[in-house]
Motif scaffolding. Structure first.
Motif, PDB file in Angstrom:
ATOM      1  N   THR A   1       0.983  -1.150   0.117  1.00  0.00           N
ATOM      2  CA  THR A   1      -0.067  -0.095   0.017  1.00  0.00           C
ATOM      3  C   THR A   1       0.826   1.249  -0.105  1.00  0.00           C
ATOM      4  N   LEU A   2       0.807   1.958  -0.921  1.00  0.00           N
ATOM      5  CA  LEU A   2       1.597   3.373  -1.398  1.00  0.00           C
ATOM      6  C   LEU A   2       0.886   4.502  -0.725  1.00  0.00           C
ATOM      7  N   TYR A   3      -0.313   4.433  -0.546  1.00  0.00           N
ATOM      8  CA  TYR A   3      -1.372   5.662   0.076  1.00  0.00           C
ATOM      9  C   TYR A   3      -2.630   5.256   0.338  1.00  0.00           C
ATOM     10  N   SER A   4      -3.205   5.878   1.221  1.00  0.00           N
ATOM     11  CA  SER A   4      -4.728   5.686   1.293  1.00  0.00           C
ATOM     12  C   SER A   4      -5.096   7.206   0.894  1.00  0.00           C
ATOM     13  N   ALA A   5      -6.431   7.334   0.429  1.00  0.00           N
ATOM     14  CA  ALA A   5      -7.097   8.488   0.001  1.00  0.00           C
ATOM     15  C   ALA A   5      -8.510   8.444   0.570  1.00  0.00           C
ATOM     16  N   VAL A   6      -9.003   9.547   0.986  1.00  0.00           N
ATOM     17  CA  VAL A   6     -10.363   9.788   1.465  1.00  0.00           C
ATOM     18  C   VAL A   6     -10.732  10.997   0.695  1.00  0.00           C
ATOM     19  N   TYR A   7     -11.980  10.934  -0.185  1.00  0.00           N
ATOM     20  CA  TYR A   7     -12.397  11.984  -0.831  1.00  0.00           C
ATOM     21  C   TYR A   7     -13.902  12.498  -0.411  1.00  0.00           C
ATOM     22  N   HIS A   8     -14.160  13.528  -0.216  1.00  0.00           N
ATOM     23  CA  HIS A   8     -15.338  14.328   0.415  1.00  0.00           C
ATOM     24  C   HIS A   8     -15.762  15.076  -0.668  1.00  0.00           C
ATOM     25  N   PRO A   9     -16.771  14.517  -1.426  1.00  0.00           N
ATOM     26  CA  PRO A   9     -17.452  15.463  -2.542  1.00  0.00           C
ATOM     27  C   PRO A   9     -18.287  16.374  -2.282  1.00  0.00           C
ATOM     28  N   TYR A  10     -18.885  16.576  -0.950  1.00  0.00           N
ATOM     29  CA  TYR A  10     -19.733  17.547  -0.408  1.00  0.00           C
ATOM     30  C   TYR A  10     -18.831  18.878  -0.489  1.00  0.00           C
ATOM     31  N   ASP A  11     -17.628  18.903  -0.147  1.00  0.00           N
ATOM     32  CA  ASP A  11     -16.928  20.285  -0.191  1.00  0.00           C
ATOM     33  C   ASP A  11     -15.765  20.104  -1.041  1.00  0.00           C
ATOM     34  N   GLY A  12     -15.545  18.903  -1.774  1.00  0.00           N
ATOM     35  CA  GLY A  12     -14.281  18.805  -2.851  1.00  0.00           C
ATOM     36  C   GLY A  12     -13.056  18.643  -2.184  1.00  0.00           C
ATOM     37  N   SER A  13     -12.985  17.934  -1.019  1.00  0.00           N
ATOM     38  CA  SER A  13     -11.645  17.876  -0.591  1.00  0.00           C
ATOM     39  C   SER A  13     -11.329  16.582  -0.411  1.00  0.00           C
ATOM     40  N   VAL A  14      -9.749  16.287  -0.248  1.00  0.00           N
ATOM     41  CA  VAL A  14      -9.444  14.942   0.131  1.00  0.00           C
ATOM     42  C   VAL A  14      -8.195  15.070   0.793  1.00  0.00           C
ATOM     43  N   GLU A  15      -7.935  13.805   1.505  1.00  0.00           N
ATOM     44  CA  GLU A  15      -6.937  13.590   2.293  1.00  0.00           C
ATOM     45  C   GLU A  15      -5.979  12.377   1.892  1.00  0.00           C
ATOM     46  N   MET A  16      -4.713  12.614   1.566  1.00  0.00           N
ATOM     47  CA  MET A  16      -3.854  11.402   1.290  1.00  0.00           C
ATOM     48  C   MET A  16      -3.279  11.039   2.466  1.00  0.00           C
ATOM     49  N   VAL A  17      -3.371  10.178   3.031  1.00  0.00           N
ATOM     50  CA  VAL A  17      -3.185   9.448   4.142  1.00  0.00           C
ATOM     51  C   VAL A  17      -1.867   8.126   4.450  1.00  0.00           C
ATOM     52  N   TRP A  18      -1.296   8.122   5.335  1.00  0.00           N
ATOM     53  CA  TRP A  18      -0.211   7.194   5.661  1.00  0.00           C
ATOM     54  C   TRP A  18      -0.471   6.693   7.088  1.00  0.00           C
ATOM     55  N   PRO A  19       0.253   5.554   7.582  1.00  0.00           N
ATOM     56  CA  PRO A  19      -0.034   5.429   9.101  1.00  0.00           C
ATOM     57  C   PRO A  19       0.287   6.405  10.247  1.00  0.00           C
ATOM     58  N   ASP A  20       1.260   7.377   9.886  1.00  0.00           N
ATOM     59  CA  ASP A  20       1.529   8.429  10.436  1.00  0.00           C
ATOM     60  C   ASP A  20       1.567  10.029   9.983  1.00  0.00           C
ATOM     61  N   ALA A  21       0.777  10.030   9.084  1.00  0.00           N
ATOM     62  CA  ALA A  21       0.840  11.360   8.228  1.00  0.00           C
ATOM     63  C   ALA A  21      -0.378  11.439   7.590  1.00  0.00           C
ATOM     64  N   VAL A  22      -1.134  12.779   7.468  1.00  0.00           N
ATOM     65  CA  VAL A  22      -2.038  12.945   6.521  1.00  0.00           C
ATOM     66  C   VAL A  22      -2.062  14.202   5.866  1.00  0.00           C
ATOM     67  N   TRP A  23      -2.329  14.405   4.699  1.00  0.00           N
ATOM     68  CA  TRP A  23      -2.122  15.598   3.771  1.00  0.00           C
ATOM     69  C   TRP A  23      -3.245  15.953   3.190  1.00  0.00           C
ATOM     70  N   ARG A  24      -3.837  17.051   3.471  1.00  0.00           N
ATOM     71  CA  ARG A  24      -5.120  17.534   3.051  1.00  0.00           C
ATOM     72  C   ARG A  24      -5.029  18.584   2.255  1.00  0.00           C
ATOM     73  N   GLN A  25      -5.879  18.221   1.000  1.00  0.00           N
ATOM     74  CA  GLN A  25      -5.909  19.320  -0.040  1.00  0.00           C
ATOM     75  C   GLN A  25      -7.532  19.616  -0.446  1.00  0.00           C
ATOM     76  N   SER A  26      -7.761  20.397  -1.404  1.00  0.00           N
ATOM     77  CA  SER A  26      -9.290  20.680  -1.940  1.00  0.00           C
ATOM     78  C   SER A  26      -9.331  21.535  -3.497  1.00  0.00           C
ATOM     79  N   CYS A  27     -10.471  21.217  -3.927  1.00  0.00           N
ATOM     80  CA  CYS A  27     -10.424  21.958  -5.347  1.00  0.00           C
ATOM     81  C   CYS A  27     -10.292  23.283  -5.205  1.00  0.00           C
TER      82      CYS A  27
END
Length: 354
Positions: A290-316
């Motif tokens: 597993t190279l990354y996990s991702a969580v997409y939130h269509p309601y606000d157009g945001s996304v997190e790229m996730v690893w066991p000890d890190a989270v990187w948030r972005q949005s449109c």
């Protein structure tokens, strides 16, 4: 082994995309020609396929070919028509809140694990506006997408379908790019997927801002199917490639993820399951960690790229360029961990996508 994930923002193809091309083209060129030049479709066939099936992409393709030097081989590769076969792992889930959870403010989410070989990852998180609509997607094959979201609130991701069949069609990352560029909802996305041929079997998960969702089976030799499965791995109607399913724990992953989705009170609970075995895989040396996990939130157009000890948030609406370096231990079952940002490393040899 360390992989750098880099967030890049460029509305129209230009210098930043050209830098991506120069970095990764040597490896992609080797992969594309692994069976010899004559094994790949010619330029006229590639251009005809794009013009017929995804004509809206042609001006961007022509611009990218120009930025890549205008060569015949580069143009054929970038068309993604008839590429060599390639496979991966991956798990995907659509989580939908029930009435009580909605009252508490929960919103639907599309979640995924991307399982592949670290040495073959581009790691480019690209925010663009190539066709008027903001798209934030994880790059593959230089302008395709592994997963992403657009400013209309449509999220999409892909996983290998677990079948050996190969036919005439496009590499799925370019088809997913097309969907994110031009579709505004799930219905439009499904219509596009139904009419565009793909060269291998894949499962595409879709979720939009209205909480409409679909799990779509696309194959080179069967009609498209929309199924009501909120959790998928690398199976469609069951195991068809036993060796691949066993090596990637496909059945165990799908069963575990289905239970997690059914029992989860929120998307974070599904994410916790994705970050644990058997969903989180550590076979990096065999090409399906597993190279990354991702969580997409269509309601606000945001996304997190996730690893066991890190989270990187972005949005449109708010995308910040930057870089994160993740270290993978290919000799053991240790989980990856974030390390200090450092200079991006070059891929000297992409090798074979097998």
């Amino acid at each position: 082994m360390r992989c750098t994930f880099e967030a890049i923002s460029e509305d129209l193809p230009g210098q930043r995309w050209q830098n991506i091309f120069r970095q990764f083209w040597p490896g992609y060129r080797q992969w594309y020609l692994r069976d010899g030049d004559r094994a790949r479709p010619g330029f006229l066939m590639c251009r005809k396929a794009l013009r017929h099936h995804m004509p809206e992409l042609v001006p961007t393709w022509e611009r990218l070919v120009e930025l890549s030097g205008g060569g015949d081989l580069e143009a054929r590769f970038l068309s993604m028509w008839g590429p060599p076969p390639y496979i991966a792992g991956c798990s995907q889930a659509v989580w939908l809140p029930v009435d009580g959870q909605q009252a508490a403010g929960a919103t639907p989410a599309l979640l995924r694990n991307y399982d592949f070989a670290p040495a073959l990852l581009e790691g480019v998180w690209l925010a663009s506006r190539w066709h008027g609509q903001r798209v934030v997607a994880v790059n593959d094959c230089l302008w395709g997408a592994l997963d992403g979201i657009n400013e209309s609130g449509l999220a999409a991701s892909l996983s290998f379908g677990g079948r050996k069949a190969v036919g005439n069609g496009f590499g799925i990352p370019l088809v997913l790019r097309y969907v994110l560029e031009f579709a505004q909802n799930v219905d439009q996305a499904v219509e596009m997927l139904a009419r565009i041929p793909v060269h291998m079997s894949y499962t595409v998960s879709l979720l939009d801002r209205r909480a409409q969702w679909a799990t779509v089976f696309v194959t080179p030799d069967r009609p498209l199917e929309v199924v009501r499965k909120q959790a998928v791995s690398n199976l469609q109607h069951g195991v068809e490639w036993t060796a691949h399913a066993n090596a990637t724990l496909a059945e165990a992953r799908e069963q575990t993820l289905a239970v997690a989705v059914r029992q989860a009170e929120d998307a974070k609970a599904v994410l916790r399951a994705l970050l644990r075995p058997p969903l989180f895989q550590t076979a990096y040396g065999r090409g399906h960690g597993t190279l990354y996990s991702a969580v997409y939130h269509p309601y606000d157009g945001s996304v997190e790229m996730v690893w066991p000890d890190a989270v990187w948030r972005q949005s449109c609406s708010h995308f910040l360029p930057g870089a994160r370096m993740i270290e993978f231990d290919v000799e053991s079952t240790a989980l990856p961990h974030a390390v200090a940002p450092a200079r991006r490393w070059m891929l000297d040899d992409v090798g074979s996508f097998q």
